[in-house]
Scaffold this active site. Structure first.
Site, PDB file in Angstrom:
ATOM      1  N   ASP A 188      -6.353   1.656   0.878  1.00  0.00           N
ATOM      2  CA  ASP A 188      -6.355   1.743   2.334  1.00  0.00           C
ATOM      3  C   ASP A 188      -7.754   1.410   2.824  1.00  0.00           C
ATOM      4  O   ASP A 188      -8.598   0.929   2.065  1.00  0.00           O
ATOM      5  CB  ASP A 188      -5.904   3.142   2.786  1.00  0.00           C
ATOM      6  CG  ASP A 188      -6.915   4.227   2.429  1.00  0.00           C
ATOM      7  OD1 ASP A 188      -7.892   3.932   1.693  1.00  0.00           O
ATOM      8  OD2 ASP A 188      -6.736   5.372   2.883  1.00  0.00           O
ATOM      9  N   LYS A 242       0.831  -1.204   0.000  1.00  0.00           N
ATOM     10  CA  LYS A 242       0.000   0.000   0.000  1.00  0.00           C
ATOM     11  C   LYS A 242       0.866   1.254   0.000  1.00  0.00           C
ATOM     12  O   LYS A 242       0.648   2.186  -0.785  1.00  0.00           O
ATOM     13  CB  LYS A 242      -0.927   0.009   1.220  1.00  0.00           C
ATOM     14  CG  LYS A 242      -1.973   1.121   1.179  1.00  0.00           C
ATOM     15  CD  LYS A 242      -2.478   1.482   2.548  1.00  0.00           C
ATOM     16  CE  LYS A 242      -1.502   2.393   3.271  1.00  0.00           C
ATOM     17  NZ  LYS A 242      -2.026   2.913   4.557  1.00  0.00           N
TER      18      LYS A 242
END
Length: 225
Positions: free
Chosen positions: A138, A120
């Site tokens: 996220d 991420k």
């Protein structure tokens, strides 16, 4: 959810916010990398409050190493997981000095090998710092993608794969920001404010509220009762 509806969602989000930006404060790829590492399980606001004290005096790997872990930790102690993050940042900085001439690598595979940097974080840096069409997933993106049915999945990795598959290249850089901002300010976890959502007519969330709920009146007790 079909592809035509996905394109309409992207068009609406683009019209609503043509040039979305990250809410993390940074001026170089290195500063962004550090800010994103710190943002795990923390708000952008809390990260910005900390980095405002750090970056003016330590905005390179060498300067952060000179600052040292104790001072750095003191600056970020209001952020979650601050001890682990301090350790990772120091190791990350040392790796950048030793392997990459103090520069942030622009290759995804090299970024994910850095201490404290997962997929991420690497995707955010690739997108925001280098303009690569990566969609970082996220908690906000994960929630919005699943709720709207734009891209469903049980894991962030599954959602990212689908979002990058369904999102045309021309929208892909900004899609990351659109979904984050939508999740942060409108499509909230506990009380989504569907009635003011720009894509409410396209969203396939079964429990969406199209009208703002009235506030419950608190019954006032009379004196002596």
């Amino acid at each position: 959810m079909n592809q035509a509806k996905r394109i309409e969602i992207l068009k609406v989000l683009q019209a609503d916010n043509p040039d979305p930006k990250s809410e993390l404060e940074y001026s170089t790829p290195f500063e962004l990398l550090i800010a994103v590492v710190l943002s795990a399980q923390a708000t952008d606001k809390s990260v910005n409050e900390s980095t405002r004290h750090i970056f003016p005096i330590a905005n390179t790997p060498e300067k952060l190493l000179e600052m040292g872990p104790e001072t750095f930790l003191d600056h970020i102690k209001k952020i979650g997981l601050f001890r682990t993050k301090t350790k990772n940042v120091m190791e990350l900085c040392q790796t950048l000095v030793d392997k990459y001439h103090s520069q942030v690598p622009q290759e995804f595979d090299k970024l994910v090998e850095l201490p404290g940097v997962g997929k991420k974080t690497a995707s955010v840096v690739m997108n925001v710092a280098f303009g690569e069409p990566k969609i970082a997933v996220d908690t906000h993106v994960f929630r919005v993608a699943n709720r709207t049915k734009y891209a469903t999945g049980k894991t962030p990795e599954q959602v990212q794969i689908k979002m990058e598959r369904y999102t045309p290249l021309e929208y892909r850089v900004n899609a990351h920001h659109w979904f984050i901002l939508l999740g942060r300010y409108i499509c909230k976890a506990r009380a989504p404010e569907c009635w003011r959502c720009p894509i409410k007519d396209l969203c396939e969330y079964k429990e969406k509220l199209l009208e703002k709920p009235e506030k419950k009146k608190v019954k006032q007790m009379k004196p002596g009762t």
